[in-house]
Design a protein around this motif. Structure first.
Motif, mmCIF file in Angstrom:
data_model
loop_
_atom_site.group_PDB
_atom_site.id
_atom_site.type_symbol
_atom_site.label_atom_id
_atom_site.label_comp_id
_atom_site.label_asym_id
_atom_site.label_seq_id
_atom_site.Cartn_x
_atom_site.Cartn_y
_atom_site.Cartn_z
ATOM 1 N N GLN A 3 0.874 -1.167 0.000
ATOM 2 C CA GLN A 3 0.000 0.000 0.000
ATOM 3 C C GLN A 3 0.913 1.220 0.000
ATOM 4 N N ASP A 4 0.926 1.921 -1.114
ATOM 5 C CA ASP A 4 1.855 3.030 -1.297
ATOM 6 C C ASP A 4 1.719 4.054 -0.172
ATOM 7 N N GLY A 5 2.854 4.335 0.450
ATOM 8 C CA GLY A 5 2.886 5.320 1.521
ATOM 9 C C GLY A 5 2.467 4.778 2.878
ATOM 10 N N GLN A 6 1.977 3.530 2.928
ATOM 11 C CA GLN A 6 1.556 2.947 4.197
ATOM 12 C C GLN A 6 2.408 1.742 4.576
ATOM 13 N N THR A 7 2.681 0.877 3.606
ATOM 14 C CA THR A 7 3.485 -0.318 3.876
ATOM 15 C C THR A 7 4.726 -0.383 2.996
ATOM 16 N N GLY A 8 4.886 0.587 2.135
ATOM 17 C CA GLY A 8 6.027 0.620 1.235
ATOM 18 C C GLY A 8 5.890 1.784 0.269
ATOM 19 N N VAL A 9 6.752 1.784 -0.723
ATOM 20 C CA VAL A 9 6.741 2.846 -1.732
ATOM 21 C C VAL A 9 6.651 2.191 -3.106
ATOM 22 N N LEU A 10 5.686 2.600 -3.882
ATOM 23 C CA LEU A 10 5.539 2.091 -5.244
ATOM 24 C C LEU A 10 6.141 3.081 -6.231
ATOM 25 N N VAL A 11 6.799 2.550 -7.233
ATOM 26 C CA VAL A 11 7.323 3.381 -8.319
ATOM 27 C C VAL A 11 6.870 2.773 -9.637
ATOM 28 N N GLU A 12 6.869 3.581 -10.656
ATOM 29 C CA GLU A 12 6.484 3.108 -11.981
ATOM 30 C C GLU A 12 7.475 2.051 -12.465
#
Length: 65
Positions: A3-12
Motif C-alpha cells: 500500500q503506497d505510503g503505508q506499507t512501502g513505496v511504489l514506483v512506476e
C-alpha cells in the motif's frame, strides 16, 4: 500487497530514476522508514496471520452451510 505510503513505496515500472529517488528519500528519512516498517508489520499481522486466515476460512465454510 504493498500500500503506497503505508506499507512501502511504489514506483512506476521501468523507471530507474523514480526508483533511485524513492530509495534516496527512504535513505534520508529514518522516520518514514520506521512508519513504513510498522505499517508493513501491522498489515502482515492483521491480514496474513494464522488467526486472520482462520477467520476467512470459517467465513467461507459458513457461507457454504
Amino acid at each position: 500487497m504493498i500500500q503506497d505510503g503505508q506499507t512501502g513505496v511504489l514506483v512506476e515500472p521501468h523507471a530507474p530514476a523514480g526508483l533511485a529517488a524513492a530509495i534516496g528519500a527512504l535513505v534520508s528519512d529514518v522516520g518514514q522508514r520506521q512508519r513504513l516498517a510498522a505499517g508493513a508489520r501491522r498489515r502482515a499481522r492483521d491480514a496474513f496471520s494464522l488467526a486472520a486466515h482462520g477467520h476467512r476460512l470459517a467465513a467461507c465454510y459458513d457461507a457454504l452451510v
